[in-house]
Design a protein around this motif. Structure first.
Motif, PDB file in Angstrom:
ATOM      1  N   ALA A  84       0.839  -1.206   0.000  1.00  0.00           N
ATOM      2  CA  ALA A  84       0.000   0.000   0.000  1.00  0.00           C
ATOM      3  C   ALA A  84       0.875   1.258   0.000  1.00  0.00           C
ATOM      4  CB  ALA A  84      -0.934   0.001   1.205  1.00  0.00           C
ATOM      5  N   VAL A  85       1.879   1.285   0.886  1.00  0.00           N
ATOM      6  CA  VAL A  85       2.744   2.475   0.976  1.00  0.00           C
ATOM      7  C   VAL A  85       3.540   2.646  -0.323  1.00  0.00           C
ATOM      8  CG1 VAL A  85       4.484   3.705   2.327  1.00  0.00           C
ATOM      9  CG2 VAL A  85       2.893   2.215   3.495  1.00  0.00           C
ATOM     10  N   THR A  86       3.992   1.537  -0.885  1.00  0.00           N
ATOM     11  CA  THR A  86       4.726   1.594  -2.159  1.00  0.00           C
ATOM     12  C   THR A  86       3.849   2.192  -3.260  1.00  0.00           C
ATOM     13  OG1 THR A  86       5.974  -0.363  -1.506  1.00  0.00           O
ATOM     14  CG2 THR A  86       6.024   0.201  -3.836  1.00  0.00           C
ATOM     15  N   ALA A  87       2.546   1.874  -3.204  1.00  0.00           N
ATOM     16  CA  ALA A  87       1.608   2.378  -4.220  1.00  0.00           C
ATOM     17  C   ALA A  87       1.150   3.805  -3.922  1.00  0.00           C
ATOM     18  CB  ALA A  87       0.401   1.445  -4.303  1.00  0.00           C
ATOM     19  N   GLY A  88       1.712   4.410  -2.854  1.00  0.00           N
ATOM     20  CA  GLY A  88       1.329   5.781  -2.516  1.00  0.00           C
ATOM     21  C   GLY A  88      -0.042   5.878  -1.876  1.00  0.00           C
ATOM     22  N   VAL A 115      11.626  -2.158   3.784  1.00  0.00           N
ATOM     23  CA  VAL A 115      11.213  -1.024   4.635  1.00  0.00           C
ATOM     24  C   VAL A 115      11.990   0.274   4.355  1.00  0.00           C
ATOM     25  CG1 VAL A 115      10.845  -0.234   7.013  1.00  0.00           C
ATOM     26  CG2 VAL A 115      10.338  -2.600   6.405  1.00  0.00           C
ATOM     27  N   PRO A 116      13.347   0.253   4.326  1.00  0.00           N
ATOM     28  CA  PRO A 116      14.061   1.514   4.082  1.00  0.00           C
ATOM     29  C   PRO A 116      13.682   2.184   2.756  1.00  0.00           C
ATOM     30  CG  PRO A 116      15.563  -0.176   4.885  1.00  0.00           C
ATOM     31  CD  PRO A 116      14.277  -0.864   4.571  1.00  0.00           C
ATOM     32  N   ASP A 117      13.475   1.377   1.700  1.00  0.00           N
ATOM     33  CA  ASP A 117      13.107   1.938   0.390  1.00  0.00           C
ATOM     34  C   ASP A 117      11.731   2.595   0.445  1.00  0.00           C
ATOM     35  OD1 ASP A 117      15.450   1.041  -0.605  1.00  0.00           O
ATOM     36  OD2 ASP A 117      14.625  -0.728  -1.627  1.00  0.00           O
ATOM     37  N   VAL A 118      10.813   1.926   1.127  1.00  0.00           N
ATOM     38  CA  VAL A 118       9.444   2.438   1.245  1.00  0.00           C
ATOM     39  C   VAL A 118       9.447   3.760   2.009  1.00  0.00           C
ATOM     40  CG1 VAL A 118       7.249   1.972   2.417  1.00  0.00           C
ATOM     41  CG2 VAL A 118       8.266   0.215   0.999  1.00  0.00           C
ATOM     42  N   LEU A 119      10.238   3.819   3.082  1.00  0.00           N
ATOM     43  CA  LEU A 119      10.317   5.051   3.884  1.00  0.00           C
ATOM     44  C   LEU A 119      10.983   6.173   3.085  1.00  0.00           C
ATOM     45  CD1 LEU A 119      11.269   3.631   7.395  1.00  0.00           C
ATOM     46  CD2 LEU A 119       9.044   4.447   6.656  1.00  0.00           C
TER      47      LEU A 119
END
Length: 266
Positions: free
Chosen positions: A189-193, A246-250
């Motif tokens: 979800a976070v990756t998809a904005g 996680v680090p990439d998503v953040l």
């Protein structure tokens, strides 16, 4: 909106809130800790709502403070009766807040249009998204309340995770287990904005990710600046796993925040 020259005095409403909180006082230290958490949260949301509303007109600033003061009134009976802040295990605290507000005739001193505006903002402040079709001023107030609420919920959780377990307000973690890593659903979800849905969470780390995803749902430039000033993202970064996706998503959320701040500066 009524644009009366003189604003009503909010001191009686603030005093009422103080006695309302006192009426839940208990000798059970664990329960009281949860009530104290919500009283402090409400006062901070009032402060942040006024910070965001600055320059939007004295009447609107007043509505923002009233909505903030009333938004979590339902949390007190919710915790007393169900011993949880998790709405899905109890009831919708925002609807209950609107009910308490009406029951005590808290808004009787306001014109009807402003009462309706505040009631909708309080009732809808925890909805997943702002509904379409509301009057402009209601939408503005609801968006502002959601921003101010998020700002202080972040503080609550940052403090929660940095407090020894025996001193934590039990309701704040919503009962999620402390497991390693983050689940695929919230990460995707976070990756998809997008904002993370509460129903997809499996752990405390997922819950932290859900709160990071709220940055996608911020409405006002003043709120974005406060997120930056208070190092919200960096503090969640320090509490989340440093491996896997996680680090990439953040980092992606960080770029989004930078972009929005840059936009608002022009």
């Amino acid at each position: 909106m009524s644009d009366a020259a003189s604003l009503p005095d909010l001191a009686p409403l603030r005093d009422w809130f103080t006695s309302y909180c006192s009426s839940f006082r208990t000798s059970d230290r664990d329960v009281q800790r949860n009530f104290d958490l919500k009283e402090e949260h409400t006062r901070n949301v009032c402060r942040d709502a006024l910070l965001i509303a600055q320059g939007m007109g004295a009447r609107f600033e007043m509505l923002a403070e009233i909505a903030a003061l009333c938004h979590d009134l339902g949390r007190f009976p919710q915790f007393r009766d169900y011993h949880t802040f998790k709405d899905s295990d109890s009831l919708n605290h925002a609807h209950l807040s609107a009910h308490v507000m009406k029951q005590h005739h808290l808004l009787d001193f306001l014109p009807e249009d402003e009462r309706a505006c505040i009631e909708i903002a309080v009732r809808m402040h925890n909805a997943f998204q702002v509904p379409e079709g509301l009057a402009t001023v209601t939408t503005d107030l609801l968006r502002l309340l959601r921003d101010a609420d998020k700002l202080d919920i972040w503080r609550v959780f940052i403090e929660y995770f940095n407090t020894p377990e025996e001193q934590r307000a039990s309701g704040a973690g919503l009962g999620f287990p402390d497991l390693p890593g983050c689940s695929a659903g919230p990460l995707a979800a976070v990756t998809a904005g997008k904002m993370v849905q509460l129903s997809t969470l499996k752990s405390l780390n997922d819950f932290k990710l859900l709160q990071v995803s709220w940055i996608y749902d911020i409405n006002y430039a003043a709120t974005l600046r406060l997120i930056r000033e208070r190092s919200v993202l960096e503090r969640f970064q320090a509490m989340l796993p440093r491996d896997g996706e996680v680090p990439d998503v953040l980092a992606q959320v960080g770029r989004y925040l930078d972009g929005r701040l840059e936009q608002s500066a022009h």
